[in-house]
Structures are given as C-alpha cells and as structure tokens.
Design an enzyme around this catalytic site. Structure first.
Site, short mmCIF file in Angstrom:
data_model
loop_
_atom_site.label_atom_id
_atom_site.label_comp_id
_atom_site.label_asym_id
_atom_site.label_seq_id
_atom_site.Cartn_x
_atom_site.Cartn_y
_atom_site.Cartn_z
N SER A 1 0.85 -1.20 0.00
CA SER A 1 0.00 0.00 0.00
C SER A 1 0.88 1.24 0.00
CB SER A 1 -0.88 0.04 1.25
OG SER A 1 -1.55 1.29 1.34
N TYR B 1 -1.79 -1.90 10.15
CA TYR B 1 -1.91 -2.05 8.70
C TYR B 1 -0.68 -1.48 7.99
CZ TYR B 1 -3.81 -1.52 3.98
OH TYR B 1 -4.01 -1.59 2.62
N1 LIG Z 1 -8.81 -0.17 -1.22
C1 LIG Z 1 -7.74 0.57 -1.08
O1 LIG Z 1 -7.79 1.78 -1.09
C2 LIG Z 1 -6.38 -0.08 -0.90
C3 LIG Z 1 -5.24 0.72 -0.98
C4 LIG Z 1 -3.98 0.14 -0.87
C5 LIG Z 1 -3.88 -1.23 -0.72
N2 LIG Z 1 -4.99 -2.00 -0.63
C6 LIG Z 1 -4.81 -3.44 -0.50
O2 LIG Z 1 -5.34 -4.07 -1.64
C7 LIG Z 1 -5.81 -5.38 -1.31
C8 LIG Z 1 -7.26 -5.54 -1.75
O3 LIG Z 1 -8.02 -4.54 -1.10
P1 LIG Z 1 -9.55 -4.25 -1.43
O4 LIG Z 1 -9.76 -2.82 -1.18
O5 LIG Z 1 -9.92 -4.84 -2.74
O6 LIG Z 1 -10.20 -5.03 -0.21
P2 LIG Z 1 -11.60 -5.81 -0.05
O7 LIG Z 1 -11.89 -5.85 1.39
O8 LIG Z 1 -12.62 -5.28 -1.00
O9 LIG Z 1 -11.18 -7.28 -0.56
C9 LIG Z 1 -10.28 -8.08 0.16
C10 LIG Z 1 -10.70 -9.53 0.03
O10 LIG Z 1 -9.78 -10.32 0.82
C11 LIG Z 1 -10.53 -11.31 1.49
N3 LIG Z 1 -9.86 -11.77 2.70
C12 LIG Z 1 -9.71 -11.08 3.86
N4 LIG Z 1 -9.10 -11.84 4.76
C13 LIG Z 1 -8.84 -13.04 4.17
C14 LIG Z 1 -8.27 -14.25 4.61
N5 LIG Z 1 -7.81 -14.38 5.86
N6 LIG Z 1 -8.16 -15.27 3.75
C15 LIG Z 1 -8.64 -15.16 2.50
N7 LIG Z 1 -9.23 -14.04 2.01
C16 LIG Z 1 -9.33 -13.01 2.85
C17 LIG Z 1 -11.85 -10.64 1.83
O11 LIG Z 1 -12.87 -11.58 2.10
C18 LIG Z 1 -12.11 -9.79 0.60
O12 LIG Z 1 -12.88 -10.49 -0.36
C19 LIG Z 1 -5.60 -5.52 0.20
O13 LIG Z 1 -4.37 -6.18 0.44
C20 LIG Z 1 -5.52 -4.08 0.66
O14 LIG Z 1 -4.80 -3.94 1.86
C21 LIG Z 1 -6.24 -1.46 -0.72
#
Ligand SMILES: NC(=O)c1ccc[n+]([C@@H]2O[C@H](COP(=O)([O-])OP(=O)(O)OC[C@H]3O[C@@H](n4cnc5c(N)ncnc54)[C@H](O)[C@@H]3O)[C@@H](O)[C@H]2O)c1
Length: 255
Positions: A143, A157
C-alpha cells in the site's frame, strides 16, 4: 491475450481489487484459481468469470491457516497441472486499527496474521510450485501508506504493508535465480466497497483525501489490476524486486 494459459492463483477474489483481477486475468486468457475466506461471494465472483467465458474456479479458505493455504495451491495444481502466478491480493484494514497507543493487541495480531502471515503461507506453498513449473511471478499487494506517514494512523496495517515490501525484495533476490520474480504493488486509495463504506462514507473525509491526490480522484480497481497484468505477463520478465506505486501521484505530493 497477455496471460494466455497462465495458471494464476489470486487471493481475495470475493470483493474489490481481487474480484476485478479475476475478471481481467480471465479475459487475458489466464486459468484463474480464485480464493477467498468469504465462500458465497467468492464463488459468485468466479461464476461471473465463467459466465463471461473465462476459465477458473473457486477455492474457499483462510490464507492465515496453513492447511487452507496449502489446499488452495494444491487444488490449483491438481486442476491445471502447475502454477505460474501467485497474486497475493487479500488483506484487511479493520476500523479499530488506529495508533499504537490505542490499538488493542488482538487487532494488531489479526492484521499481521492476515496481511503478513497469510502472504508468507501462500508463498511457502506457492513458490515451490512456480519453480517446479519453470518459473513465474509473485505479485504482493502492499500500500502507499507503507511509504508515507499519515496523521490518521492505522499502525498495524501500515507496518504490515511495509513488511510486505521488505518480504517481496527478499523473495526477489532468493528466487530470481530460479526464474521466479517477485514485486510489490503500492496502490493509493482505491474505490473498493470496504473503503467506500467505511473510511470514505463521510463526504468531508473523502474530500480531504481527494485533495491530496494530484489526479483529483480515487483510483479504480481496474487501474491497479492493469499493473498486475503486466507483472503476471512475460512483458515483465526483467522486473524483479520492485515496489511499484500506482496512486495518482499522492506519494509524490508535498503540498
Ligand atoms: N482499497 C484501497 O484503497 C487499498 C489501498 C492500498 C492497498 N490496498 C490493498 O489491496 C488489497 C485488496 O483490497 P480491497 O480494497 O480490494 O479489499 P476488499 O476488502 O474489497 O477485498 C479483500 C478480500 O480479501 C478477502 N480476505 C480477507 N481476509 C482473508 C483471509 N484471511 N483469507 C482469504 N481471504 C481473505 C476478503 O474476504 C475480501 O474479499 C488488500 O491487500 C488491501 O490492503 C487497498
């Protein structure tokens, strides 16, 4: 098709960027092993992929449990014969993860268990299969918050994502000679359901963040997945050990 016949295991396909990735990877010709801890939503995401003519299937499981992580890899290899790409997308950002001075130890442990231990376990079982198949790519989602401080802290995080970058570099150096490249992706704030419902549901909070982004808007899941397609494809054959920012310029912004 940029990923024709590549076997790609994607974690976290039930929602957000993982869901978008499953769709796009299949459109690019990949065979997608979609995994998530949310079984019905993950299954629905992979049904959507198949309905669009894609090749893929769903494996339910929790990446932080060794037996589940091993099973996700095993089922993928059983179905498609090998693994070319491990796309470690799943991660959590709970709202009770705050500053070190007011985050409960259980919350800290949970974030580390999923964001870091889960990634370690997927690599533990996935990388030997990628080597066995002749090489490939590991994509680890970090991130932008791992690169800059934030006055609204999520310290578990943020630090877990810093560790993701460090781990990715270590894997790149260890396994590059065996044909496995590993790169970290640092997305900026992306419009995914969780972020919109929680952090960005308040218009003032949303505006504060958008003001910091030179492109004047949040990212779209597809814009992060576009980089992942490059990293999964042979086009990135010499990209290894990088931490690539896709954030609309937010980390470049002083004022
Ligand atoms: N959304 C943002 O702004 C953002 C920014 C930077 C990084 N990220 C990173 O990008 C990635 C995806 O984020 P997103 O926004 O699409 O999140 P999201 O919450 O929409 O999707 C994440 C998915 O991971 C699954 N998950 C969570 N814990 C799990 C586990 N223990 N085992 C298996 N699956 C699991 C959830 O069920 C969910 O479907 C994450 O690593 C997040 O930290 C997100």
């Amino acid at each position: 098709m940029r990923l024709k016949n590549k076997v790609c295991l994607i974690t976290g396909v039930a929602s957000g960027m993982g869901r978008a990735a499953a769709r796009r990877f299949a459109q690019e010709g990949a065979k997608v092993v979609g995994t998530d801890v949310q079984a019905p939503a993950g299954e629905a995401a992979m049904q959507e992929v198949k309905a669009q003519g894609g090749d893929g299937f769903f494996v339910a499981g929790d990446i932080s449990r060794p037996e589940d992580a091993r099973e996700m890899v095993r089922r993928g290899v059983e179905r498609y014969g090998r693994l070319d790409v491990l796309y470690n997308n799943a991660g959590i950002f709970p709202s009770d993860d705050c500053s070190v001075i007011n985050t409960e130890p259980e919350v800290w442990d949970l974030v580390y268990r999923v964001n870091l231990k889960g990634m370690y376990l997927m690599c533990r079982y996935g990388i030997p299969e990628i080597i066995r198949g002749g090489g490939g790519s590991v994509i680890n989602i970090a991130s932008f918050v791992a690169l800059v401080g934030c006055s609204v802290p999520q310290d578990a995080y943020t630090s877990s994502k810093g560790a993701v970058i460090a781990l990715s570099k270590s894997l790149a150096v260890q396994f590059g000679p065996k044909g496995v490249r590993c790169n970290a992706v640092c997305p900026g704030p992306v419009e995914t359901p969780l972020l919109m419902q929680w952090l960005l549901s308040n218009p003032a909070e949303k505006a504060k963040r958008i003001n910091r982004i030179p492109m004047g808007r949040l990212g779209k899941p597809e814009e992060i997945v576009a980089l992942a397609v490059y990293l999964a494809s042979d086009e990135s054959a010499w990209t290894n050990g990088a931490a690539i920012v896709v954030d609309g310029g937010i980390t470049a912004n002083y004022f």
